[in-house]
Design a protein around this motif. Structure first.
Motif, PDB file in Angstrom:
ATOM      1  N   UNK A 144      33.865  49.862  63.187  1.00 51.60           N
ATOM      2  CA  UNK A 144      33.730  49.183  64.482  1.00 51.60           C
ATOM      3  C   UNK A 144      34.886  48.225  64.715  1.00 51.60           C
ATOM      4  N   UNK A 145      35.275  47.482  63.692  1.00 47.17           N
ATOM      5  CA  UNK A 145      36.387  46.540  63.832  1.00 47.17           C
ATOM      6  C   UNK A 145      37.700  47.275  64.057  1.00 47.17           C
ATOM      7  N   UNK A 146      37.860  48.437  63.452  1.00 45.77           N
ATOM      8  CA  UNK A 146      39.102  49.193  63.646  1.00 45.77           C
ATOM      9  C   UNK A 146      39.193  49.718  65.073  1.00 45.77           C
ATOM     10  N   UNK A 147      38.066  50.191  65.609  1.00 44.19           N
ATOM     11  CA  UNK A 147      38.068  50.657  66.991  1.00 44.19           C
ATOM     12  C   UNK A 147      38.304  49.494  67.959  1.00 44.19           C
ATOM     13  N   UNK A 148      37.777  48.332  67.630  1.00 41.43           N
ATOM     14  CA  UNK A 148      38.049  47.141  68.435  1.00 41.43           C
ATOM     15  C   UNK A 148      39.536  46.818  68.421  1.00 41.43           C
ATOM     16  N   UNK A 149      40.171  47.002  67.259  1.00 39.54           N
ATOM     17  CA  UNK A 149      41.613  46.780  67.156  1.00 39.54           C
ATOM     18  C   UNK A 149      42.379  47.762  68.021  1.00 39.54           C
TER      19      UNK A 149
END
Length: 357
Positions: A212-217
């Motif tokens: 999820x954090x990578x997609x947010x990035x």
């Protein structure tokens, strides 16, 4: 004997026999005591050793790699990805490609200074410099060491093109440098995403940011005008291959321009580490996983051949490529190729830069 360690990837820490290094069962003060809650081993501490490199730009002539130079600010990687093809490089330091690779790290604090000197040499011709080709430039220690950022500052100053591959959302910290460079056609970022399942991701890449954090990035980079690619690498048969369509869908929703994939590779010491990891975490399908890998690697655990090492061969690999292509067409991916400019480069300021600029 293999054992699971909280927040670590490898289950083994055997030495490589490839360089005739002495066999040792265990080393490090973290193994002196085995006490822990309910008999669990103590948490493995990460150590960082300063490396005084002579040069910082590495060159390669591999015909199946889209860059000819790269920078690796660190050796080893705390993310602990069990499949990492860079693990065997730790054997050159008389260290294990297993737990040593993800806990005994090396940092190159002189990287930016070395980079400035190399860019200022007579006859230097600019082409994109790749970050993240061996170990992640935004692994946890970058938060304090900031070596990657220091190198980006030099490249921004000289209008030198660059690419970054990372599985960390720490890259968004440097949007202030990357966005102006991207506006000039000088920067692009690839985010590595192997699974959307938090449990699988935690097992595969125990100290990397969540999916999820990578997609947010990805969304943050795209919003800043930075060309962003998603790398589905590696695809592991019978563990993550069922997610490929969903991964492409989520990458498209986040705004990524393009996507790619690579079937899992198991060079040198990575193969026994990966098999031990399978036995520890997926004993119900370990033999199936290795059988499929052999089927796409011409009966071997690894195929080192140029081009085929990145694609695999045989029916399973062909089916995966077909699924990938259909999903890309459905979500409008890979329509345009990300291209960077090199003609804007100017040598760095200083005695050499002024003399040869």
């Amino acid at each position: 004997m293999a054992d699971k360690r909280p927040q670590r990837g490898a289950t083994l820490n055997r030495e490589s026999a490839r360089f005739n290094l002495p066999e040792r069962a265990m080393d490090g003060d973290w193994l002196d005591d085995r006490e822990g809650l309910d008999g669990a081993p103590p948490r493995l501490r990460t150590t960082v050793t300063v490396e005084r490199a002579r040069t910082i730009i590495s060159r390669n002539s591999s015909p199946d790699i889209g860059f000819d130079r790269s920078i690796n600010p660190y050796r080893g990687c705390e993310h602990g990805c069990i499949y990492c093809f860079a693990r065997p490089t730790h054997a050159f330091h008389d260290l294990s490609p297993g737990l040593d690779f993800e806990s005994k790290l090396f940092a190159k604090p002189d990287a930016a200074e070395l980079l400035r000197a190399e860019l200022g040499k007579r006859g230097y011709v600019a082409q994109p410099i790749a970050f993240g080709t061996n170990t992640d430039p935004y692994q946890p220690i970058e938060t304090d060491w900031r070596i990657t950022r220091a190198c980006l500052e030099v490249l921004a100053e000289t209008n030198h093109p660059l690419t970054i591959t990372t599985k960390s959302d720490r890259v968004v910290r440097d949007i202030d440098l990357l966005a102006p460079m991207a506006a000039k056609g000088l920067a692009a970022v690839a985010i590595s995403l192997t699974s959307l399942d938090p449990k699988i991701a935690m097992t595969l890449e125990p100290r990397a940011p969540t999916p999820t954090r990578r997609l947010t990035a990805v969304r943050a980079l795209v919003a800043a005008g930075i060309p962003t690619h998603v790398s589905i690498a590696p695809v592991i048969p019978a563990i993550t291959d069922h997610e490929i369509e969903h991964l492409i869908e989520r990458a498209a929703e986040a705004g990524a321009r393009s996507v790619s994939f690579i079937p899992v590779r198991l060079p040198w010491e990575v193969a026994p580490l990966f098999k031990a990891w399978l036995d520890a975490h997926f004993p119900d399908r370990a033999s199936k996983v290795m059988a499929i890998i052999a089927s796409i690697r011409e009966g071997r655990e690894n195929d080192p051949g140029f081009f085929t090492r990145m694609r695999g061969s045989g029916p399973w690999a062909e089916l995966l490529r077909t699924r990938f292509q259909i999903a890309c067409r459905k979500h409008g991916m890979n329509v345009e190729r990300i291209a960077l400019r090199s003609e804007l480069f100017r040598p760095p300021a200083g005695p050499q830069g002024d003399l040869f600029g």
